[in-house]
Design a protein around this motif. Structure first.
Motif, PDB file in Angstrom:
ATOM      1  N   HIS A  12       0.947  -1.203   0.159  1.00  9.49           N
ATOM      2  CA  HIS A  12       0.134   0.149   0.130  1.00  9.49           C
ATOM      3  C   HIS A  12       0.841   1.111  -0.029  1.00  9.49           C
ATOM      4  N   TRP A  13       0.583   2.056  -0.857  1.00  7.94           N
ATOM      5  CA  TRP A  13       1.500   3.194  -1.025  1.00  7.94           C
ATOM      6  C   TRP A  13       0.556   4.682  -0.753  1.00  7.94           C
ATOM      7  N   GLY A  14       1.463   5.585  -0.211  1.00  6.51           N
ATOM      8  CA  GLY A  14       0.676   6.857  -0.053  1.00  6.51           C
ATOM      9  C   GLY A  14       1.736   8.066  -0.364  1.00  6.51           C
ATOM     10  N   GLN A  15       1.166   9.122  -0.087  1.00 10.70           N
ATOM     11  CA  GLN A  15       2.161  10.456  -0.415  1.00 10.70           C
ATOM     12  C   GLN A  15       1.907  11.742   0.355  1.00 10.70           C
ATOM     13  N   THR A  16       2.506  12.389   0.782  1.00  9.27           N
ATOM     14  CA  THR A  16       2.540  13.785   0.961  1.00  9.27           C
ATOM     15  C   THR A  16       3.206  14.965   0.239  1.00  9.27           C
ATOM     16  N   LEU A  17       3.192  15.997   0.716  1.00 13.35           N
ATOM     17  CA  LEU A  17       4.171  16.936  -0.170  1.00 13.35           C
ATOM     18  C   LEU A  17       5.522  16.673  -0.376  1.00 13.35           C
ATOM     19  N   HIS A  18       6.097  15.987   0.685  1.00 18.87           N
ATOM     20  CA  HIS A  18       7.538  15.751   0.635  1.00 18.87           C
ATOM     21  C   HIS A  18       7.924  14.345   0.413  1.00 18.87           C
ATOM     22  N   ASN A  19       7.011  13.428   0.770  1.00 22.77           N
ATOM     23  CA  ASN A  19       7.398  11.968   1.094  1.00 22.77           C
ATOM     24  C   ASN A  19       6.546  10.976   0.257  1.00 22.77           C
ATOM     25  N   VAL A  20       7.085   9.953  -0.108  1.00 26.06           N
ATOM     26  CA  VAL A  20       6.010   8.876  -0.709  1.00 26.06           C
ATOM     27  C   VAL A  20       6.517   7.537   0.426  1.00 26.06           C
ATOM     28  N   SER A  77       9.478  -4.158  10.928  1.00 22.16           N
ATOM     29  CA  SER A  77       8.945  -4.168  12.201  1.00 22.16           C
ATOM     30  C   SER A  77       8.434  -5.675  12.268  1.00 22.16           C
ATOM     31  N   ASP A  78       7.624  -6.137  13.311  1.00 28.13           N
ATOM     32  CA  ASP A  78       7.103  -7.497  13.319  1.00 28.13           C
ATOM     33  C   ASP A  78       5.959  -7.842  12.386  1.00 28.13           C
ATOM     34  N   ARG A  79       5.134  -6.546  12.161  1.00 30.93           N
ATOM     35  CA  ARG A  79       3.881  -6.847  11.479  1.00 30.93           C
ATOM     36  C   ARG A  79       4.190  -6.586   9.971  1.00 30.93           C
ATOM     37  N   GLU A  80       5.059  -5.639   9.445  1.00 32.87           N
ATOM     38  CA  GLU A  80       5.113  -4.979   8.176  1.00 32.87           C
ATOM     39  C   GLU A  80       6.633  -4.446   7.789  1.00 32.87           C
ATOM     40  N   ILE A  81       6.695  -3.813   6.673  1.00 37.92           N
ATOM     41  CA  ILE A  81       7.806  -3.164   6.513  1.00 37.92           C
ATOM     42  C   ILE A  81       7.575  -1.775   5.854  1.00 37.92           C
ATOM     43  N   ASN A  82       7.979  -0.532   6.403  1.00 42.64           N
ATOM     44  CA  ASN A  82       7.709   0.787   5.981  1.00 42.64           C
ATOM     45  C   ASN A  82       9.007   1.258   5.382  1.00 42.64           C
ATOM     46  N   VAL A  83       8.647   1.848   4.047  1.00 37.20           N
ATOM     47  CA  VAL A  83       9.492   2.457   3.440  1.00 37.20           C
ATOM     48  C   VAL A  83       9.084   4.051   3.192  1.00 37.20           C
ATOM     49  N   ASN A  84      10.160   4.749   3.514  1.00 38.62           N
ATOM     50  CA  ASN A  84       9.933   6.236   3.449  1.00 38.62           C
ATOM     51  C   ASN A  84      10.690   6.776   2.224  1.00 38.62           C
ATOM     52  N   LEU A  85      10.372   7.424   1.185  1.00 34.78           N
ATOM     53  CA  LEU A  85      11.039   7.939  -0.043  1.00 34.78           C
ATOM     54  C   LEU A  85      10.920   9.292   0.268  1.00 34.78           C
ATOM     55  N   LYS A 115      -3.099   8.069   3.653  1.00 34.62           N
ATOM     56  CA  LYS A 115      -1.827   8.713   3.597  1.00 34.62           C
ATOM     57  C   LYS A 115      -1.587   9.497   2.610  1.00 34.62           C
ATOM     58  N   MET A 116      -2.737  10.083   1.794  1.00 35.59           N
ATOM     59  CA  MET A 116      -2.586  10.872   0.648  1.00 35.59           C
ATOM     60  C   MET A 116      -2.838  12.472   1.163  1.00 35.59           C
ATOM     61  N   THR A 117      -1.938  13.062   1.689  1.00 29.91           N
ATOM     62  CA  THR A 117      -2.192  14.149   2.062  1.00 29.91           C
ATOM     63  C   THR A 117      -1.411  15.427   1.445  1.00 29.91           C
ATOM     64  N   PHE A 118      -1.616  16.624   0.871  1.00 24.97           N
ATOM     65  CA  PHE A 118      -0.828  17.555   0.187  1.00 24.97           C
ATOM     66  C   PHE A 118      -1.235  18.970   0.724  1.00 24.97           C
ATOM     67  N   SER A 119      -1.816  19.135   1.685  1.00 26.77           N
ATOM     68  CA  SER A 119      -2.191  20.454   2.209  1.00 26.77           C
ATOM     69  C   SER A 119      -1.239  20.632   3.448  1.00 26.77           C
ATOM     70  N   GLU A 120      -0.180  21.857   3.327  1.00 28.77           N
ATOM     71  CA  GLU A 120       0.402  22.127   4.601  1.00 28.77           C
ATOM     72  C   GLU A 120       0.106  22.679   5.566  1.00 28.77           C
TER      73      GLU A 120
END
Length: 371
Positions: A12-20, A77-85, A115-120
């Motif tokens: 599952h992927w999401g993004q913000t202003l600065h990160n994916v 982690s025990d439950r999943e892998i979180n990647v921050n780009l 996790k799709m947020t773009f407003s600062e």
């Protein structure tokens, strides 16, 4: 995009202003190889996903836009892998329309619209809402609208979290009471005889409620494995509700108190660890104790359990409790004393398997993963 291995983990992927962000749905991850560069991410690891059991998973994704590889990171982690780009430049008015460079649809890759947020200038107390422009993939936008209708109400999510927090807090307080009561008994009397009589009801309550740790992952309240809690639940309750409960000769023995002290001391760090994770907090001290004390306490607990079973063999052999003799209507026989002897042989094998599992969890929790 290509992979030499057919098995892909759910992402599952999401993004913000600065990160994916990428959330890779694998548990019990072993031998991870994660390569992040400015235009792609490559992944390979052994882990568990759904009912498949332990398998080798991999994927290679060519990203929609270039990223800052040095500023990107991942956490296992025990439950999943979180990647921050880390995006090279903020995309205030131009969010990525998709994760991949090409528009090919991948069944194992889905958008995480929470996790799709773009407003600062969003308030922390308001629900964050994604903003889309005409370049955003039409299929993803439609999927977002459908997901919005299907998403569980926030109150239901809060109810689940609050219940899990309550459960972990209750179990922690109950085991703390057991541990404290036995220690006070020892300091006052100078021995631990008859400790079972003092803490019988609370320890039975705690071990009965542990069945919820099997139910929670089965109904989706937690993402963990249900098999490990099941094995621990059956093993402990065999000792507590059968071997000890019906053996009136061994109940006054201090060895019962020793076992309860070991059980409760382990849980004094396990339940707080789960609690702080529910709150998205971290405590290095609690994490260290959670994944270190078992090195001593698990073998010690297994040894004490073995001694209790061994000392109970003659009692159950002579009294024939839970033994079914022939002849009978169902033409079936069962020798409980023989079963306990077989269990004594299996006990060390189960301990070794559990120690290996916990050692892998310890490496993932305490050894930092760097690129």
């Amino acid at each position: 995009m290509a992979s030499s291995i057919d098995l892909h983990p759910p992402i599952h992927w999401g993004q913000t202003l600065h990160n994916v962000s990428l959330r890779v749905g694998l548990t019990d991850v072993k031998y991870p190889k994660i390569d992040i560069n400015e235009s792609s991410i490559k992944f390979q690891a052994t882990g568990c996903s759904g009912s498949r059991g332990e398998q080798l998973y991999s994927f290679e994704i060519e990203l929609y836009n270039k990223i800052d590889a040095k500023a990107s990171s991942y956490k296992i982690s025990d439950r999943e892998i979180n990647v921050n780009l880390k995006k090279n430049t903020p995309d205030t008015n131009n969010p990525w329309p998709r994760l991949t460079k090409t528009s090919a649809k991948l069944p194992w890759l889905k958008a995480d619209f929470d996790k799709m947020t773009f407003s600062e200038d969003e308030s922390d107390h308001e629900q964050k809402k994604p903003t889309f422009n005409k370049n955003f993939d039409d299929d993803i936008y439609k999927s977002f609208r459908q997901d919005t209708r299907r998403t569980k109400p926030k109150g239901l999510v809060d109810l689940r979290t609050n219940w899990l927090l309550f459960y972990n807090l209750f179990q922690f307080m109950a085991y703390l009471w057991v541990f404290t009561r036995l220690m006070i008994h020892f300091m006052v009397n100078g021995h631990l005889k008859n400790g079972y009589r003092i803490v019988e009801n609370p320890i039975k309550l705690c071990q009965s409620l542990a069945i919820l740790e099997i139910i929670h992952p089965l109904i989706g309240f937690t993402k963990g494995d249900w098999l490990s809690p099941l094995m621990q639940f059956l093993a402990r309750n065999l000792i507590l509700f059968v071997v000890i409960n019906y053996n009136h000769q061994i109940k006054p023995s201090p060895i019962i108190s020793y076992l309860f002290l070991v059980w409760s001391f382990v849980e004094l760090f396990r339940y707080p660890y789960y609690g702080i994770r529910l709150l998205n907090k971290q405590s290095r001290i609690i994490t260290w104790f959670r994944y270190t004390l078992w090195i001593i306490l698990y073998p010690l607990g297994a040894f004490i359990e073995g001694v209790i079973i061994y000392k109970s063999l003659d009692y159950y052999h002579s009294n024939r409790y839970f033994t079914v003799d022939l002849p009978n209507k169902i033409n079936f026989s069962f020798n409980f004393a023989l079963f306990l002897r077989i269990y004594l042989v299996i006990l060390p094998l189960g301990l070794v398997q559990m120690m290996q599992h916990m050692w892998n969890q310890r490496k993932k929790a305490l050894i930092k993963k760097n690129e």
